[in-house]
Motif scaffolding. Structure first.
Motif, PDB file in Angstrom:
ATOM      1  N   ASN A 117       0.838  -1.195   0.000  1.00 54.52           N
ATOM      2  CA  ASN A 117       0.000   0.000   0.000  1.00 54.52           C
ATOM      3  C   ASN A 117       0.875   1.249   0.000  1.00 54.52           C
ATOM      4  O   ASN A 117       2.094   1.174  -0.175  1.00 54.52           O
ATOM      5  CB  ASN A 117      -0.947  -0.012   1.211  1.00 54.52           C
ATOM      6  N   ARG A 118       0.254   2.369   0.203  1.00 52.83           N
ATOM      7  CA  ARG A 118       0.964   3.636   0.196  1.00 52.83           C
ATOM      8  C   ARG A 118       2.027   3.695   1.286  1.00 52.83           C
ATOM      9  O   ARG A 118       3.116   4.247   1.073  1.00 52.83           O
ATOM     10  CB  ARG A 118      -0.036   4.791   0.373  1.00 52.83           C
ATOM     11  N   GLU A 119       1.766   3.086   2.432  1.00 50.25           N
ATOM     12  CA  GLU A 119       2.742   3.103   3.511  1.00 50.25           C
ATOM     13  C   GLU A 119       4.025   2.364   3.101  1.00 50.25           C
ATOM     14  O   GLU A 119       5.131   2.787   3.436  1.00 50.25           O
ATOM     15  CB  GLU A 119       2.157   2.468   4.774  1.00 50.25           C
ATOM     16  N   LEU A 120       3.875   1.261   2.357  1.00 48.56           N
ATOM     17  CA  LEU A 120       5.053   0.554   1.860  1.00 48.56           C
ATOM     18  C   LEU A 120       5.873   1.454   0.949  1.00 48.56           C
ATOM     19  O   LEU A 120       7.109   1.499   1.041  1.00 48.56           O
ATOM     20  CB  LEU A 120       4.637  -0.718   1.114  1.00 48.56           C
ATOM     21  N   ILE A 121       5.210   2.182   0.066  1.00 50.73           N
ATOM     22  CA  ILE A 121       5.922   3.073  -0.857  1.00 50.73           C
ATOM     23  C   ILE A 121       6.680   4.150  -0.080  1.00 50.73           C
ATOM     24  O   ILE A 121       7.817   4.501  -0.410  1.00 50.73           O
ATOM     25  CB  ILE A 121       4.942   3.706  -1.855  1.00 50.73           C
ATOM     26  N   LYS A 122       6.081   4.651   0.993  1.00 55.58           N
ATOM     27  CA  LYS A 122       6.755   5.654   1.822  1.00 55.58           C
ATOM     28  C   LYS A 122       8.007   5.071   2.473  1.00 55.58           C
ATOM     29  O   LYS A 122       9.059   5.719   2.538  1.00 55.58           O
ATOM     30  CB  LYS A 122       5.794   6.169   2.898  1.00 55.58           C
ATOM     31  N   ARG A 123       7.901   3.830   2.928  1.00 57.60           N
ATOM     32  CA  ARG A 123       9.055   3.203   3.574  1.00 57.60           C
ATOM     33  C   ARG A 123      10.159   2.904   2.558  1.00 57.60           C
ATOM     34  O   ARG A 123      11.354   3.019   2.875  1.00 57.60           O
ATOM     35  CB  ARG A 123       8.621   1.937   4.317  1.00 57.60           C
ATOM     36  N   MET A 124       9.779   2.505   1.368  1.00 55.77           N
ATOM     37  CA  MET A 124      10.766   2.302   0.311  1.00 55.77           C
ATOM     38  C   MET A 124      11.443   3.614  -0.048  1.00 55.77           C
ATOM     39  O   MET A 124      12.652   3.660  -0.295  1.00 55.77           O
ATOM     40  CB  MET A 124      10.098   1.696  -0.919  1.00 55.77           C
ATOM     41  N   SER A 125      10.671   4.691  -0.062  1.00 56.14           N
ATOM     42  CA  SER A 125      11.225   6.006  -0.390  1.00 56.14           C
ATOM     43  C   SER A 125      12.211   6.453   0.683  1.00 56.14           C
ATOM     44  O   SER A 125      13.295   6.982   0.372  1.00 56.14           O
ATOM     45  CB  SER A 125      10.093   7.021  -0.531  1.00 56.14           C
ATOM     46  N   ARG A 126      11.858   6.232   1.938  1.00 54.60           N
ATOM     47  CA  ARG A 126      12.769   6.580   3.028  1.00 54.60           C
ATOM     48  C   ARG A 126      14.081   5.789   2.903  1.00 54.60           C
ATOM     49  O   ARG A 126      15.168   6.340   3.078  1.00 54.60           O
ATOM     50  CB  ARG A 126      12.086   6.284   4.364  1.00 54.60           C
ATOM     51  N   ALA A 127      13.964   4.510   2.573  1.00 50.67           N
ATOM     52  CA  ALA A 127      15.155   3.674   2.409  1.00 50.67           C
ATOM     53  C   ALA A 127      15.991   4.145   1.222  1.00 50.67           C
ATOM     54  O   ALA A 127      17.231   4.121   1.261  1.00 50.67           O
ATOM     55  CB  ALA A 127      14.730   2.222   2.210  1.00 50.67           C
ATOM     56  N   PHE A 128      15.327   4.556   0.162  1.00 53.93           N
ATOM     57  CA  PHE A 128      15.992   5.025  -1.055  1.00 53.93           C
ATOM     58  C   PHE A 128      16.948   6.173  -0.731  1.00 53.93           C
ATOM     59  O   PHE A 128      18.120   6.173  -1.151  1.00 53.93           O
ATOM     60  CB  PHE A 128      14.921   5.470  -2.048  1.00 53.93           C
ATOM     61  N   TYR A 129      16.475   7.139   0.024  1.00 55.45           N
ATOM     62  CA  TYR A 129      17.298   8.310   0.330  1.00 55.45           C
ATOM     63  C   TYR A 129      18.327   8.005   1.421  1.00 55.45           C
ATOM     64  O   TYR A 129      19.455   8.524   1.376  1.00 55.45           O
ATOM     65  CB  TYR A 129      16.417   9.477   0.739  1.00 55.45           C
ATOM     66  N   ALA A 130      17.979   7.145   2.366  1.00 53.70           N
ATOM     67  CA  ALA A 130      18.895   6.830   3.458  1.00 53.70           C
ATOM     68  C   ALA A 130      20.128   6.091   2.962  1.00 53.70           C
ATOM     69  O   ALA A 130      21.211   6.206   3.558  1.00 53.70           O
ATOM     70  CB  ALA A 130      18.184   5.992   4.515  1.00 53.70           C
ATOM     71  N   THR A 131      19.990   5.346   1.871  1.00 52.34           N
ATOM     72  CA  THR A 131      21.108   4.567   1.337  1.00 52.34           C
ATOM     73  C   THR A 131      21.717   5.196   0.085  1.00 52.34           C
ATOM     74  O   THR A 131      22.515   4.564  -0.617  1.00 52.34           O
ATOM     75  CB  THR A 131      20.645   3.132   1.015  1.00 52.34           C
ATOM     76  N   HIS A 132      21.323   6.445  -0.200  1.00 50.98           N
ATOM     77  CA  HIS A 132      21.909   7.221  -1.303  1.00 50.98           C
ATOM     78  C   HIS A 132      21.682   6.573  -2.668  1.00 50.98           C
ATOM     79  O   HIS A 132      22.562   6.619  -3.541  1.00 50.98           O
ATOM     80  CB  HIS A 132      23.405   7.456  -1.093  1.00 50.98           C
ATOM     81  N   PHE A 133      20.520   5.969  -2.860  1.00 47.72           N
ATOM     82  CA  PHE A 133      20.181   5.460  -4.188  1.00 47.72           C
ATOM     83  C   PHE A 133      19.954   6.637  -5.124  1.00 47.72           C
ATOM     84  O   PHE A 133      19.637   7.752  -4.694  1.00 47.72           O
ATOM     85  CB  PHE A 133      18.921   4.598  -4.122  1.00 47.72           C
ATOM     86  N   GLU A 134      20.104   6.390  -6.418  1.00 52.08           N
ATOM     87  CA  GLU A 134      19.867   7.414  -7.427  1.00 52.08           C
ATOM     88  C   GLU A 134      18.966   6.853  -8.516  1.00 52.08           C
ATOM     89  O   GLU A 134      19.098   5.697  -8.918  1.00 52.08           O
ATOM     90  CB  GLU A 134      21.188   7.894  -8.040  1.00 52.08           C
ATOM     91  N   ALA A 135      18.060   7.682  -8.992  1.00 50.93           N
ATOM     92  CA  ALA A 135      17.142   7.272 -10.048  1.00 50.93           C
ATOM     93  C   ALA A 135      17.779   7.500 -11.415  1.00 50.93           C
ATOM     94  O   ALA A 135      18.500   8.483 -11.616  1.00 50.93           O
ATOM     95  CB  ALA A 135      15.839   8.065  -9.952  1.00 50.93           C
ATOM     96  N   PRO A 136      17.551   6.590 -12.376  1.00 52.89           N
ATOM     97  CA  PRO A 136      18.061   6.810 -13.739  1.00 52.89           C
ATOM     98  C   PRO A 136      17.408   8.036 -14.360  1.00 52.89           C
ATOM     99  O   PRO A 136      16.220   8.289 -14.173  1.00 52.89           O
ATOM    100  CB  PRO A 136      17.682   5.527 -14.472  1.00 52.89           C
ATOM    101  N   ARG A 137      18.187   8.799 -15.114  1.00 55.43           N
ATOM    102  CA  ARG A 137      17.655  10.021 -15.721  1.00 55.43           C
ATOM    103  C   ARG A 137      17.036   9.753 -17.092  1.00 55.43           C
ATOM    104  O   ARG A 137      16.146  10.474 -17.526  1.00 55.43           O
ATOM    105  CB  ARG A 137      18.777  11.052 -15.854  1.00 55.43           C
ATOM    106  N   ASN A 138      17.543   8.714 -17.770  1.00 55.02           N
ATOM    107  CA  ASN A 138      17.030   8.399 -19.094  1.00 55.02           C
ATOM    108  C   ASN A 138      17.159   6.895 -19.329  1.00 55.02           C
ATOM    109  O   ASN A 138      17.678   6.157 -18.493  1.00 55.02           O
ATOM    110  CB  ASN A 138      17.768   9.200 -20.173  1.00 55.02           C
ATOM    111  N   VAL A 139      16.711   6.445 -20.485  1.00 55.71           N
ATOM    112  CA  VAL A 139      16.708   5.024 -20.796  1.00 55.71           C
ATOM    113  C   VAL A 139      18.123   4.453 -20.799  1.00 55.71           C
ATOM    114  O   VAL A 139      18.365   3.328 -20.331  1.00 55.71           O
ATOM    115  CB  VAL A 139      16.029   4.767 -22.162  1.00 55.71           C
ATOM    116  N   LYS A 140      19.079   5.208 -21.294  1.00 57.82           N
ATOM    117  CA  LYS A 140      20.465   4.729 -21.366  1.00 57.82           C
ATOM    118  C   LYS A 140      21.003   4.394 -19.990  1.00 57.82           C
ATOM    119  O   LYS A 140      21.800   3.459 -19.825  1.00 57.82           O
ATOM    120  CB  LYS A 140      21.330   5.788 -22.051  1.00 57.82           C
ATOM    121  N   ASP A 141      20.583   5.149 -18.970  1.00 56.98           N
ATOM    122  CA  ASP A 141      21.072   4.916 -17.611  1.00 56.98           C
ATOM    123  C   ASP A 141      20.665   3.557 -17.062  1.00 56.98           C
ATOM    124  O   ASP A 141      21.265   3.077 -16.093  1.00 56.98           O
ATOM    125  CB  ASP A 141      20.551   6.007 -16.667  1.00 56.98           C
TER     126      ASP A 141
END
Length: 356
Positions: free
Chosen positions: A207-231
């Motif tokens: 649910n939405r709460e899971l997405i929030k927890r994944m988002s918190r983990a994303f930033y806490a571990t310095h993940f980065e999102a791809p900017r384009n398809v090549k990435d």
């Protein structure tokens, strides 16, 4: 070819093999679920090493010498041993394919012989790929198991049993195949070294709460999102991957397609796949049997395979056996191990916690 000796047939096989493409698993690259071979063991991702085991110095604690000072203040410097050694043993993997001298004689036309050899070689390669894929998502069978590799679940640990958490650096307990546990990972104890723990959280529903927890983990571990398809395939941003079992993937896909505006841009379809912050969710069949329905996000710049110099995907010369003198066996083999040089930044794990 009547009267051809075994030595001549071995020379023929060796000559033919040299003219075939080098063994780099090209026969399985089109299979989407072969994440390990498709991604982890590519030439630009693996690390080469030698020696009796893999050893790296890890800095877990600062020396404490940084400080604010006054004019003319006398200073002292701490001399602290800030490095600890992380170690991992080599493991060996092998596969083989067999040719019988009469099969060679029956396929004496060059095209027929080449096709037969390629087919046998392909079967051995797929068997090897299946073995690598399976063990890459598992821990060794016990704390003393030096036969099997230390996969993702060895280095990225779930929250301890009974803990409910929105997310923090609490992943420290390895769960081995024989159901025993340990907090000593690569020779370093996560129970006494807080910086040798990975980020982990729990969830109760997709649910939405899971997405929030994944988002918190994303930033806490310095993940980065791809900017384009090549990435997604080339460059440092392609190192970020999220592996899930089918049950989680289907539910997240349904959630993404629900049109729920509250989800925001985090969970959406990107390049034809359900993605979290544009990182595709990858189905990993090896996780289907895990009742915790885990979500493993991995930074492959921190977690990667080592392969031994001059001993990776090596093919032996065809060999005969005293008991089977007309059979030629060729072995594919290699020495490797997985390693994690920074547990805190290597990814995160989400696991299901039920009310029971």
């Amino acid at each position: 070819m009547a009267g051809v000796s075994n030595d001549d047939l071995i020379d023929l096989q060796n000559t033919t093999l040299k003219n075939l493409p080098k063994q780099d698993f090209e026969v399985v690259l089109g299979q989407q679920t072969y994440h390990v071979i498709n991604k982890w063991f590519q030439k630009d991702k693996v690390q080469l090493d030698s020696g009796t085991s893999i050893e790296r110095n890890i800095i877990l604690d600062p020396t404490g010498n940084a400080q604010h000072v006054r004019l003319y203040q006398k200073l002292t410097s701490n001399v602290v041993e800030s490095q600890v050694k992380a170690t991992a043993p080599w493991v060996q993997v092998t596969s083989s394919y067999v040719m019988e001298r009469r099969e060679i004689l029956r396929n004496r036309k060059p095209a027929g012989y080449i096709n037969l050899l390629k087919s046998r070689r392909m079967t051995a390669a797929i068997s090897l790929a299946d073995t690598l894929e399976d063990r890459a998502f598992r821990t060794p069978d016990s704390s003393t198991d030096d036969l099997n590799p230390r996969g993702i679940t060895y280095y990225l640990n779930k929250a301890d049993s009974g803990i409910e958490s929105q997310g923090d650096f609490i992943g420290k307990t390895i769960r081995y195949g024989d159901a025993t546990t340990s907090t000593v990972k690569a020779g370093i104890d996560g129970s006494t070294n807080a910086n040798w723990r990975n980020y982990a959280f729990t969830y109760t529903a997709i649910n939405r709460e899971l997405i929030k927890r994944m988002s918190r983990a994303f930033y806490a571990t310095h993940f980065e999102a791809p900017r384009n398809v090549k990435d997604l395939t080339i460059g440092p941003l392609s190192n970020y991957r999220i592996y899930v079992p089918l049950s989680v993937l289907v539910e997240l896909e349904d959630l993404a397609q629900s049109g729920n505006d509250n989800l925001g841009p985090d969970l959406l379809e990107y390049q034809g796949r359900t993605s979290f912050k544009r990182i595709p969710l990858l189905y990993s069949p090896q996780l289907d049997s895990d009742d915790d329905q885990p979500i493993y996000a991995v930074n492959h710049d921190k977690f990667y395979p080592f392969v031994m110099t001059d001993d990776w995907m090596r093919e032996s010369d065809p060999m005969t056996d005293v008991e089977q003198p007309d059979t030629f066996t060729t072995r594919m083999s290699g020495s490797y191990q997985y390693f994690n040089k920074n547990v805190r930044l290597s990814g995160f794990v989400g696991s299901l916690k039920t009310s029971a």
